[in-house]
Design a protein around this motif. Structure first.
Motif, short mmCIF file in Angstrom:
data_model
loop_
_atom_site.label_atom_id
_atom_site.label_comp_id
_atom_site.label_asym_id
_atom_site.label_seq_id
_atom_site.Cartn_x
_atom_site.Cartn_y
_atom_site.Cartn_z
N GLU A 67 1.49 0.63 -9.28
CA GLU A 67 1.51 -0.62 -8.51
C GLU A 67 2.47 -0.50 -7.32
O GLU A 67 2.18 -0.97 -6.22
CB GLU A 67 1.90 -1.80 -9.40
CG GLU A 67 1.60 -3.14 -8.79
CD GLU A 67 0.13 -3.31 -8.41
OE1 GLU A 67 -0.11 -3.80 -7.27
OE2 GLU A 67 -0.76 -2.97 -9.20
N ARG A 68 3.58 0.15 -7.53
CA ARG A 68 4.54 0.37 -6.43
C ARG A 68 3.92 1.25 -5.35
O ARG A 68 4.09 1.01 -4.16
CB ARG A 68 5.84 1.00 -6.98
CG ARG A 68 6.85 1.31 -5.92
CD ARG A 68 7.47 0.04 -5.33
NE ARG A 68 8.42 0.40 -4.30
CZ ARG A 68 8.38 -0.06 -3.07
NH1 ARG A 68 7.48 -0.94 -2.70
NH2 ARG A 68 9.27 0.32 -2.18
N ALA A 69 3.16 2.28 -5.77
CA ALA A 69 2.49 3.15 -4.80
C ALA A 69 1.48 2.35 -3.98
O ALA A 69 1.39 2.52 -2.77
CB ALA A 69 1.80 4.31 -5.52
N ARG A 70 0.76 1.45 -4.64
CA ARG A 70 -0.20 0.60 -3.91
C ARG A 70 0.53 -0.27 -2.89
O ARG A 70 0.05 -0.47 -1.77
CB ARG A 70 -0.97 -0.29 -4.89
CG ARG A 70 -1.99 0.44 -5.68
CD ARG A 70 -2.79 -0.52 -6.56
NE ARG A 70 -3.61 0.26 -7.46
CZ ARG A 70 -3.63 0.12 -8.78
NH1 ARG A 70 -2.88 -0.81 -9.36
NH2 ARG A 70 -4.40 0.87 -9.51
N SER A 71 1.69 -0.76 -3.28
CA SER A 71 2.48 -1.58 -2.38
C SER A 71 2.94 -0.77 -1.17
O SER A 71 2.91 -1.25 -0.03
CB SER A 71 3.69 -2.14 -3.13
OG SER A 71 4.55 -2.83 -2.27
N VAL A 72 3.38 0.46 -1.41
CA VAL A 72 3.82 1.33 -0.31
C VAL A 72 2.66 1.61 0.64
O VAL A 72 2.84 1.64 1.86
CB VAL A 72 4.39 2.67 -0.88
CG1 VAL A 72 4.55 3.71 0.21
CG2 VAL A 72 5.70 2.42 -1.60
N LEU A 73 1.47 1.77 0.10
CA LEU A 73 0.30 2.09 0.92
C LEU A 73 -0.21 0.90 1.72
O LEU A 73 -0.89 1.08 2.73
CB LEU A 73 -0.82 2.64 0.04
CG LEU A 73 -0.59 4.03 -0.49
CD1 LEU A 73 -1.54 4.33 -1.64
CD2 LEU A 73 -0.75 5.05 0.62
N GLY A 74 0.09 -0.31 1.27
CA GLY A 74 -0.40 -1.49 1.97
C GLY A 74 -1.91 -1.57 1.92
O GLY A 74 -2.51 -1.51 0.85
N ASP A 75 -2.55 -1.67 3.07
CA ASP A 75 -4.01 -1.80 3.14
C ASP A 75 -4.75 -0.48 3.04
O ASP A 75 -5.98 -0.47 3.00
CB ASP A 75 -4.40 -2.48 4.46
CG ASP A 75 -3.95 -3.92 4.53
OD1 ASP A 75 -3.77 -4.53 3.45
OD2 ASP A 75 -3.78 -4.43 5.65
N LYS A 76 -4.04 0.62 3.02
CA LYS A 76 -4.70 1.93 2.97
C LYS A 76 -5.22 2.19 1.56
O LYS A 76 -4.49 2.13 0.59
CB LYS A 76 -3.73 3.03 3.36
CG LYS A 76 -3.23 2.90 4.76
CD LYS A 76 -2.18 3.93 5.05
CE LYS A 76 -1.53 3.62 6.38
NZ LYS A 76 -0.14 3.98 6.41
N ASP A 77 -6.51 2.47 1.47
CA ASP A 77 -7.12 2.76 0.18
C ASP A 77 -7.37 4.26 0.09
O ASP A 77 -8.21 4.80 0.81
CB ASP A 77 -8.44 2.00 0.03
CG ASP A 77 -9.12 2.26 -1.30
OD1 ASP A 77 -8.48 2.85 -2.20
OD2 ASP A 77 -10.29 1.88 -1.44
N ILE A 78 -6.63 4.94 -0.78
CA ILE A 78 -6.80 6.39 -0.93
C ILE A 78 -7.35 6.74 -2.31
O ILE A 78 -7.35 7.90 -2.70
CB ILE A 78 -5.48 7.14 -0.66
CG1 ILE A 78 -4.38 6.67 -1.61
CG2 ILE A 78 -5.07 6.98 0.80
CD1 ILE A 78 -3.13 7.53 -1.55
#
Length: 170
Positions: A67-78
């Motif tokens: 979840e923290r990684a998703r937060s760091v990425l913001g709108d970027k979907d990898i």
């Protein structure tokens, strides 16, 4: 101890040519997160990955960091590669940049991991490292592997190909 997180692009490129074992040239624990492994469904990469994972490669990731990684990425979907960044977040050490490393061709993954303090390399870097570290992988064999990876979809510019091949022979 260094942990080396391998992303889907690297698993695909090394798996397509049957060279995932080159990851063992690293000093540290190789981790192919479960979601990354699940995302590789193209043959022969999927079969080669299954066999590589059977050798005892770690696949677990600290879910609390995803979840923290998703937060760091913001709108970027990898996609599944977010678990690679979760691994970086879980094991980074500001005093020791070699505590965690990432193998990926994905620019977003590479830039983010580097910004979080991880060492970063690509599939081609894995081949170069294996040729330098492994007395059983000759420069000629390494050049063939680089060319095979290039032919299977992870295309290099002529300049980058020559640089990768040149580093093998130095």
């Amino acid at each position: 101890m260094t942990r080396i997180y391998v992303g889907p692009t690297a698993v695909y490129s090394l798996g397509q040519v049957g060279e995932l074992a080159l990851l063992d040239a690293f000093d540290g624990d190789v981790v192919v997160p479960g979601p990354v492994a699940d995302a590789v469904d193209v043959e022969p990469a999927a079969t080669n990955l299954a066999e590589y994972l059977d050798s005892g490669v770690e696949t677990s990731v600290d879910e609390s960091r995803v979840e923290r990684a998703r937060s760091v990425l913001g709108d970027k979907d990898i996609g599944a590669a977010e678990t690679v960044l979760a691994g970086v977040l879980a094991h980074r050490d500001r005093r020791d940049r070699s505590a965690v490393a990432v193998v990926s061709e994905d620019r977003t993954v590479r830039r983010t991991a580097q910004g979080l303090g991880a060492e970063v390399t690509s599939s081609f870097g894995v081949v170069v490292r294996a040729a330098i570290e492994d007395k059983y992988l000759s420069p000629t064999q390494a050049k063939r592997i680089v060319r095979r990876i290039d032919q299977h979809g992870m295309h290099l510019t002529g300049e980058l190909r020559e640089r990768a091949v040149g580093e093998v022979t130095e």
